[in-house]
Structures are given as C-alpha cells and as structure tokens.
Design a protein around this motif. Sequence first.
Motif, PDB file in Angstrom:
ATOM      1  N   GLU A   1       0.842  -1.213   0.000  1.00 43.14           N
ATOM      2  CA  GLU A   1       0.000   0.000   0.000  1.00 43.14           C
ATOM      3  C   GLU A   1       0.871   1.255   0.000  1.00 43.14           C
ATOM      4  OE1 GLU A   1      -3.967  -0.220   2.307  1.00 43.14           O
ATOM      5  OE2 GLU A   1      -2.642  -1.606   3.324  1.00 43.14           O
ATOM      6  N   MET A   2       1.995   1.200   0.724  1.00 38.93           N
ATOM      7  CA  MET A   2       2.907   2.344   0.743  1.00 38.93           C
ATOM      8  C   MET A   2       3.498   2.582  -0.643  1.00 38.93           C
ATOM      9  SD  MET A   2       5.001   1.719   4.243  1.00 38.93           S
ATOM     10  CE  MET A   2       6.056   3.155   4.206  1.00 38.93           C
ATOM     11  N   ALA A   3       3.904   1.503  -1.297  1.00 41.83           N
ATOM     12  CA  ALA A   3       4.513   1.636  -2.630  1.00 41.83           C
ATOM     13  C   ALA A   3       3.505   2.250  -3.602  1.00 41.83           C
ATOM     14  CB  ALA A   3       4.998   0.276  -3.121  1.00 41.83           C
ATOM     15  N   GLU A   4       2.250   1.853  -3.463  1.00 41.32           N
ATOM     16  CA  GLU A   4       1.193   2.384  -4.325  1.00 41.32           C
ATOM     17  C   GLU A   4       1.014   3.897  -4.059  1.00 41.32           C
ATOM     18  OE1 GLU A   4      -3.388   1.910  -3.701  1.00 41.32           O
ATOM     19  OE2 GLU A   4      -2.465  -0.045  -3.915  1.00 41.32           O
TER      20      GLU A   4
ATOM     21  N   PHE B   1       4.736  10.892  -5.281  1.00 39.88           N
ATOM     22  CA  PHE B   1       6.063  11.474  -5.482  1.00 39.88           C
ATOM     23  C   PHE B   1       6.643  11.116  -6.845  1.00 39.88           C
ATOM     24  CE2 PHE B   1       5.739  10.678  -0.835  1.00 39.88           C
ATOM     25  CZ  PHE B   1       5.848  11.981  -0.395  1.00 39.88           C
ATOM     26  N   PRO B   2       7.259  12.090  -7.537  1.00 40.05           N
ATOM     27  CA  PRO B   2       7.886  11.766  -8.823  1.00 40.05           C
ATOM     28  C   PRO B   2       9.063  10.792  -8.650  1.00 40.05           C
ATOM     29  CG  PRO B   2       8.237  14.097  -8.239  1.00 40.05           C
ATOM     30  CD  PRO B   2       7.335  13.519  -7.209  1.00 40.05           C
TER      31      PRO B   2
ATOM     32  N   ALA C   1      12.100  11.513   6.248  1.00 36.11           N
ATOM     33  CA  ALA C   1      12.438  11.246   4.854  1.00 36.11           C
ATOM     34  C   ALA C   1      11.193  11.300   3.974  1.00 36.11           C
ATOM     35  CB  ALA C   1      13.109   9.885   4.735  1.00 36.11           C
ATOM     36  N   ARG C   2      10.061  10.890   4.530  1.00 38.07           N
ATOM     37  CA  ARG C   2       8.802  10.839   3.789  1.00 38.07           C
ATOM     38  C   ARG C   2       7.651  11.024   4.732  1.00 38.07           C
ATOM     39  NH1 ARG C   2      10.408  11.081  -1.311  1.00 38.07           N
ATOM     40  NH2 ARG C   2       9.949   9.283  -2.590  1.00 38.07           N
ATOM     41  N   ILE C   3       6.638  11.722   4.263  1.00 40.49           N
ATOM     42  CA  ILE C   3       5.335  11.673   4.937  1.00 40.49           C
ATOM     43  C   ILE C   3       4.293  11.849   3.843  1.00 40.49           C
ATOM     44  CG2 ILE C   3       5.359  14.138   5.593  1.00 40.49           C
ATOM     45  CD1 ILE C   3       3.836  13.181   8.202  1.00 40.49           C
ATOM     46  N   ALA C   4       3.300  10.994   3.853  1.00 43.37           N
ATOM     47  CA  ALA C   4       2.267  11.086   2.816  1.00 43.37           C
ATOM     48  C   ALA C   4       0.956  10.548   3.357  1.00 43.37           C
ATOM     49  CB  ALA C   4       2.675  10.293   1.578  1.00 43.37           C
ATOM     50  N   VAL C   5      -0.110  11.183   2.910  1.00 39.39           N
ATOM     51  CA  VAL C   5      -1.466  10.754   3.278  1.00 39.39           C
ATOM     52  C   VAL C   5      -2.270  10.651   1.986  1.00 39.39           C
ATOM     53  CG1 VAL C   5      -3.578  11.456   4.515  1.00 39.39           C
ATOM     54  CG2 VAL C   5      -1.336  11.791   5.586  1.00 39.39           C
ATOM     55  N   ARG C   6      -3.025   9.580   1.865  1.00 40.47           N
ATOM     56  CA  ARG C   6      -3.887   9.410   0.688  1.00 40.47           C
ATOM     57  C   ARG C   6      -4.828  10.596   0.534  1.00 40.47           C
ATOM     58  NH1 ARG C   6      -4.105   4.160  -1.378  1.00 40.47           N
ATOM     59  NH2 ARG C   6      -3.362   2.820   0.289  1.00 40.47           N
TER      60      ARG C   6
ATOM     61  N   ASN D   1      13.827  16.609 -11.536  1.00 41.04           N
ATOM     62  CA  ASN D   1      12.596  16.004 -12.049  1.00 41.04           C
ATOM     63  C   ASN D   1      11.319  16.480 -11.352  1.00 41.04           C
ATOM     64  OD1 ASN D   1      10.958  14.302 -13.538  1.00 41.04           O
ATOM     65  ND2 ASN D   1      11.339  12.534 -12.240  1.00 41.04           N
ATOM     66  N   PRO D   2      10.932  17.737 -11.363  1.00 40.80           N
ATOM     67  CA  PRO D   2      11.647  18.872 -11.955  1.00 40.80           C
ATOM     68  C   PRO D   2      12.653  19.494 -10.971  1.00 40.80           C
ATOM     69  CG  PRO D   2       9.521  19.602 -11.149  1.00 40.80           C
ATOM     70  CD  PRO D   2       9.601  18.131 -10.860  1.00 40.80           C
ATOM     71  N   VAL D   3      13.640  20.201 -11.560  1.00 39.17           N
ATOM     72  CA  VAL D   3      14.642  20.875 -10.733  1.00 39.17           C
ATOM     73  C   VAL D   3      13.943  21.936  -9.885  1.00 39.17           C
ATOM     74  CG1 VAL D   3      16.672  22.386 -10.794  1.00 39.17           C
ATOM     75  CG2 VAL D   3      16.492  20.460 -12.382  1.00 39.17           C
TER      76      VAL D   3
END
Length: 150
Positions: free
Chosen positions: A18-21, A27-28, A72-77, A137-139
């Motif tokens: 689920e995290m990979a998805e 994230f690009p 390093a990462r934080i993300a919420v659907r 990506n993008p700079v």
Amino acid sequence: MFCIERIEKDRDEEALLEMAELEKETFPDSWSRKSLEETLRNPQAVMFGAWKEEVLAGYVIFYYAADEGEIARIAVRDAFRRKGAARRLLLRLEELCKELGVSRLLLDVRESNGPAIAFYVGYGFKKDGIRKKFYVNPVEDAILMSYKVV
Ligand SMILES: CC(C)(COP(=O)(O)OP(=O)(O)OC[C@H]1O[C@@H](n2cnc3c(N)ncnc32)[C@H](O)[C@@H]1OP(=O)(O)O)[C@@H](O)C(=O)NCCC(=O)NCCS
C-alpha cells in the motif's frame, strides 16, 4: 480517528504494498516496494502507518543518528487528507524521539509544496534556509526546516 502503529518487517507485507502504491501516486521519485523493504531493515529507520479501519491512510518514514532525526517521507492518501492523519503521525514520531533521545527533527521540502509547508509550519517547524536546485525532475530549490523536540 486513525490508528497509528509502527510498521514491522515481519508482519506488514500488505502495508509495504500500500505504501509503494501511495508513493507512486504522490512522489515523482517514488520508492518501490523493494526499497521500502530495504529501508525497514535499516536499524536506524522507523516507519509509522496511520490506519483507518483496514486501509493504510498514510505513513511517515524517519531516520535517526545520535540526537538528530530526519523525516524522509510523509504522505497521506488524497481521500484522507485534512483529517489529522499526518499530525497524528508526527505526534507519535515525537514520542519515539523522546524515547530515543532525538532532540532535533530535520526535513527538506520542495518550495512549491504549499500544503506540506503549511502543515510543517503549523506543527511548529522553523525554516532554516534554502538549498538551491536540490531536487531534480523537476529541478527545484529545497526549503530546509527543523523542529526542536522538547
Ligand atoms: C502534507 C500532508 C502529509 C498533510 O497530511 P494531512 O493528513 O492532510 O494533514 P493534517 O490533516 O494532519 O493537517 C494538520 C494541519 O496542517 C495544515 N495543513 C495540512 N494540509 C494543508 C493544506 N493543504 N493547506 C493548508 N494547510 C494545511 C492545517 O493547519 C491542518 O489543520 P486543519 O486541517 O485543522 O486546518 C499531505 O498533504 C500529503 O500527503 N501531501 C503529499 C505528500 C507530501 O507533499 N509530503 C511531504 C513531502 S516533504
């Protein structure tokens, strides 16, 4: 209300998928399931997940060394945003920092990422500076931020 739990290597195969998805959607430079699994094996890395019933709504990935830690990462659907999941994840992370003796949290964020910057500033992070052209990506420039764990 979200249930915040540590993601553990041996029991959370489904969470890694689920995290990979969510990485891919968000994230690009998304991390693959394999790189997430490798991160979990790193003794200096910790992951917490925020679950709503059976669904992984979001996660945070944290590294630490001595008294400093890095988000390093934080993300919420998308569907679960603005419901306090990220805030709950950081509160849990802060508890862990206190247990580990980590007194300072660091992170970098794209300067165009208004929602994340608003979130961090609202939580109490301070802007320390800018790292020019840090991202590709993008700079884009990075804003460097820190938070004192008390
Ligand atoms: C940044 C992110 C993790 C926030 O997650 P979230 O669960 O929606 O955040 P919360 O609900 O815990 O928000 C807590 C507070 O932060 C602030 N905030 C969060 N999102 C915001 C937004 N889009 N705009 C303005 N303020 C925001 C608000 O003060 C909010 O409180 P409120 O909803 O009561 O006003 C989420 O937007 C996300 O996953 N973004 C994409 C991934 C990303 O950019 N990660 C950071 C990379 S450095």
